[in-house]
Scaffold this motif. Structure first.
Motif, PDB file in Angstrom:
ATOM      1  N   GLU A   1       0.834  -1.187   0.000  1.00 17.24           N
ATOM      2  CA  GLU A   1       0.000   0.000   0.000  1.00 17.24           C
ATOM      3  C   GLU A   1       0.883   1.257   0.000  1.00 17.24           C
ATOM      4  N   PRO A   2       0.443   2.334  -0.666  1.00 13.17           N
ATOM      5  CA  PRO A   2       1.199   3.587  -0.592  1.00 13.17           C
ATOM      6  C   PRO A   2       1.142   4.158   0.824  1.00 13.17           C
ATOM      7  N   LEU A   3       2.165   4.899   1.195  1.00 12.73           N
ATOM      8  CA  LEU A   3       2.188   5.556   2.501  1.00 12.73           C
ATOM      9  C   LEU A   3       1.336   6.813   2.422  1.00 12.73           C
ATOM     10  N   LEU A   4       0.114   6.703   2.944  1.00 14.65           N
ATOM     11  CA  LEU A   4      -0.836   7.810   2.895  1.00 14.65           C
ATOM     12  C   LEU A   4      -1.319   8.129   4.307  1.00 14.65           C
ATOM     13  N   PRO A   5      -1.289   9.404   4.704  1.00 13.68           N
ATOM     14  CA  PRO A   5      -1.925   9.766   5.974  1.00 13.68           C
ATOM     15  C   PRO A   5      -3.390   9.340   5.935  1.00 13.68           C
ATOM     16  N   PRO A   6      -3.927   8.809   7.031  1.00  7.07           N
ATOM     17  CA  PRO A   6      -3.427   8.829   8.418  1.00  7.07           C
ATOM     18  C   PRO A   6      -2.552   7.652   8.804  1.00  7.07           C
ATOM     19  N   LEU A   7      -1.958   6.933   7.825  1.00  2.80           N
ATOM     20  CA  LEU A   7      -1.105   5.775   8.090  1.00  2.80           C
ATOM     21  C   LEU A   7      -1.854   4.670   8.839  1.00  2.80           C
ATOM     22  N   ARG A   8      -3.103   4.530   8.554  1.00  2.00           N
ATOM     23  CA  ARG A   8      -3.956   3.397   8.917  1.00  2.00           C
ATOM     24  C   ARG A   8      -5.115   3.458   7.919  1.00  2.00           C
ATOM     25  N   HIS A   9      -6.213   2.813   8.173  1.00  2.83           N
ATOM     26  CA  HIS A   9      -7.268   2.851   7.157  1.00  2.83           C
ATOM     27  C   HIS A   9      -7.740   4.292   6.948  1.00  2.83           C
ATOM     28  N   PRO A  10      -7.664   4.817   5.706  1.00  2.00           N
ATOM     29  CA  PRO A  10      -8.045   6.212   5.461  1.00  2.00           C
ATOM     30  C   PRO A  10      -9.472   6.541   5.881  1.00  2.00           C
ATOM     31  N   ARG A  11     -10.371   5.557   5.878  1.00  3.13           N
ATOM     32  CA  ARG A  11     -11.755   5.846   6.248  1.00  3.13           C
ATOM     33  C   ARG A  11     -11.915   6.054   7.758  1.00  3.13           C
ATOM     34  N   PHE A  12     -10.848   5.889   8.485  1.00  2.00           N
ATOM     35  CA  PHE A  12     -10.806   6.344   9.874  1.00  2.00           C
ATOM     36  C   PHE A  12     -11.216   7.811   9.950  1.00  2.00           C
ATOM     37  N   CYS A  13     -10.880   8.562   8.907  1.00  2.00           N
ATOM     38  CA  CYS A  13     -11.132  10.007   8.901  1.00  2.00           C
ATOM     39  C   CYS A  13     -12.601  10.356   8.696  1.00  2.00           C
ATOM     40  N   GLU A  14     -13.438   9.393   8.343  1.00  2.00           N
ATOM     41  CA  GLU A  14     -14.864   9.674   8.173  1.00  2.00           C
ATOM     42  C   GLU A  14     -15.495  10.129   9.479  1.00  2.00           C
ATOM     43  N   ALA A  15     -15.013   9.617  10.602  1.00  2.00           N
ATOM     44  CA  ALA A  15     -15.583   9.946  11.910  1.00  2.00           C
ATOM     45  C   ALA A  15     -14.641  10.868  12.690  1.00  2.00           C
ATOM     46  N   VAL A  16     -14.015  11.772  11.958  1.00  3.92           N
ATOM     47  CA  VAL A  16     -12.974  12.589  12.564  1.00  3.92           C
ATOM     48  C   VAL A  16     -13.480  13.447  13.726  1.00  3.92           C
ATOM     49  N   ASP A  17     -14.760  13.792  13.732  1.00  5.83           N
ATOM     50  CA  ASP A  17     -15.296  14.595  14.834  1.00  5.83           C
ATOM     51  C   ASP A  17     -15.430  13.784  16.117  1.00  5.83           C
ATOM     52  N   ASP A  18     -15.493  12.476  15.979  1.00  2.00           N
ATOM     53  CA  ASP A  18     -15.538  11.603  17.145  1.00  2.00           C
ATOM     54  C   ASP A  18     -14.841  10.300  16.772  1.00  2.00           C
ATOM     55  N   VAL A  19     -13.504  10.350  16.734  1.00  2.13           N
ATOM     56  CA  VAL A  19     -12.745   9.212  16.231  1.00  2.13           C
ATOM     57  C   VAL A  19     -12.923   7.969  17.091  1.00  2.13           C
TER      58      VAL A  19
END
Length: 390
Positions: A177-195
């Protein structure tokens, strides 16, 4: 001396390939004199290595030269662009950098669309992996005449989802996989207001493994080894990332002969063996001691375990002990020649001060997102297929 792994037996093609290869090697050496680090050289070497279906490895006069020759790392197009602007524009070298900015910020149009296109492809690949089933046991035991088609089916699975040469990164061990932030599953960021509510915090589906490459590299005499540094057994097996990873490998015909589990928290042996799934008990080795940095210590995993294996074995390591003063020296030792030749796949949760993950890591976090990107790039350039862990 040139070593080649043959994939074609046609004499005419063989002669043509040899001619092309020899001319190309001369050109490559000349180019290397002028620019050892050029992107053109790296791409040229990749094209040469894959010409006519061959893998070409050039032996050098020194161990360091051999390591450099065998460990060319080709980042994906998106990863390369991010790294080029990671400090100047994205400011990943700042404390509390926003690791989810590329996921949400549409104003970064040159990144945003390509990032989300990758995510859609990743979703397709995840579904393809779930349905992949060739009823494999241990791929090492598959008769030679059937092995090629099985390895090819793994290649087809990967290439059926990705345009691998541009979308994925490539290490000595194959595509990753390419090294892309957040350096885990990118869909982690979908719930960024309440991770804390994100169902993707511990998801491993973002990891890409080139099982086709592993399939071809394993021989009947190869040993398979999993080294788990920070082997928490308090998580239910269905939710334990290490056990999920082992299940994934097994799905692709890789059963581990040895599972070395290091854990500092003292756990009574009877409780340990009650929590270990029965199917891995025969290969399970329990080290209920803290790992140590001292390279001569029997509690140093590289000294205690790696020294027992060779380049012909498949060695997978997971490091997650939440102690930077021990983890980073171990990573530094890992890229030494004696170790980097042995370890194939490496998983590491590097705790740094990123905006959203800081809520989980708190006082264990050190450094910046840029430090993580640089660290994983360093490992991949050394020849290890390194992945950011959960």
């Amino acid at each position: 001396m040139i070593r080649t792994r043959k994939r074609s037996s046609q004499k005419a093609d063989r002669t043509t390939a040899d001619t092309v290869k020899n001319v190309a090697l001369i050109l490559m050496i000349a180019l290397n004199i002028f620019d050892r680090n050029s992107d053109f050289l790296s791409n040229f070497h990749r094209q040469l290595s894959e010409a006519n279906g061959e893998v070409v490895v050039a032996d050098q006069t020194s161990a360091s030269s051999k390591q450099q020759q065998n460990s060319i790392y080709l980042p994906s197009r998106l990863e390369n662009r991010i790294m080029e602007r990671s400090q100047s524009e994205l400011q990943y070298d700042q404390l509390r950098a926003d690791e989810c900015d590329l996921f949400h910020n549409k104003s970064r149009s040159d990144f945003y669309q390509e990032y989300h296109d990758y995510l859609k492809t990743l979703d397709d690949y995840t579904e393809a992996v779930k349905t992949y089933d060739v009823n494999l046991g241990d791929v090492r035991l598959v008769p030679r005449e059937k092995r090629h088609s099985i390895c090819q089916s793994m290649d087809d699975l990967l290439k059926g989802s990705f345009q691998v040469d541009t979308v994925l990164s490539k290490t000595r061990e194959g595509f990753v996989e390419p090294l892309l932030p957040p350096l885990r599953h990118p869909r982690f960021c979908e719930a960024v207001d309440d991770v804390y509510k994100s169902k993707y915090v511990m998801k491993l589906d973002y990891l890409i493994h080139d099982f086709g490459a592993m399939c071809r590299q394993l021989s009947t005499s190869s040993k398979t080894v999993f080294i788990d540094l920070g082997a928490s057994l308090d998580i239910h097996p269905e939710e334990n990332p290490s056990l999920q990873l082992l299940e994934l490998y097994q799905k692709f015909g890789i059963k581990f002969d040895h599972y070395y589990a290091f854990e500092a928290t003292v756990i009574p042996p009877d409780q340990v063996y009650q929590k270990v799934p029965k199917k891995i008990l025969p290969s399970f080795h329990w080290f209920n001691v803290p790992v140590e940095v001292n390279e001569t210590s029997n509690q140093n995993p590289w000294n205690a375990v790696l020294s027992q294996y060779t380049e012909d074995d498949l060695v997978v390591v997971k490091l997650d002990i939440d102690t930077a003063s021990v983890e980073i020296p171990l990573v530094d030792q890992l890229v030494e020649e004696k170790n980097v030749r042995i370890v194939d796949q490496f998983y590491f949760e590097h705790h740094v001060r990123m905006k959203h993950m800081l809520k989980f890591w708190r006082i264990t976090a050190r450094g910046t997102l840029q430090h993580s990107l640089d660290l994983f790039t360093k490992l991949r350039k050394a020849g290890i297929a390194a992945h950011s862990w959960v």
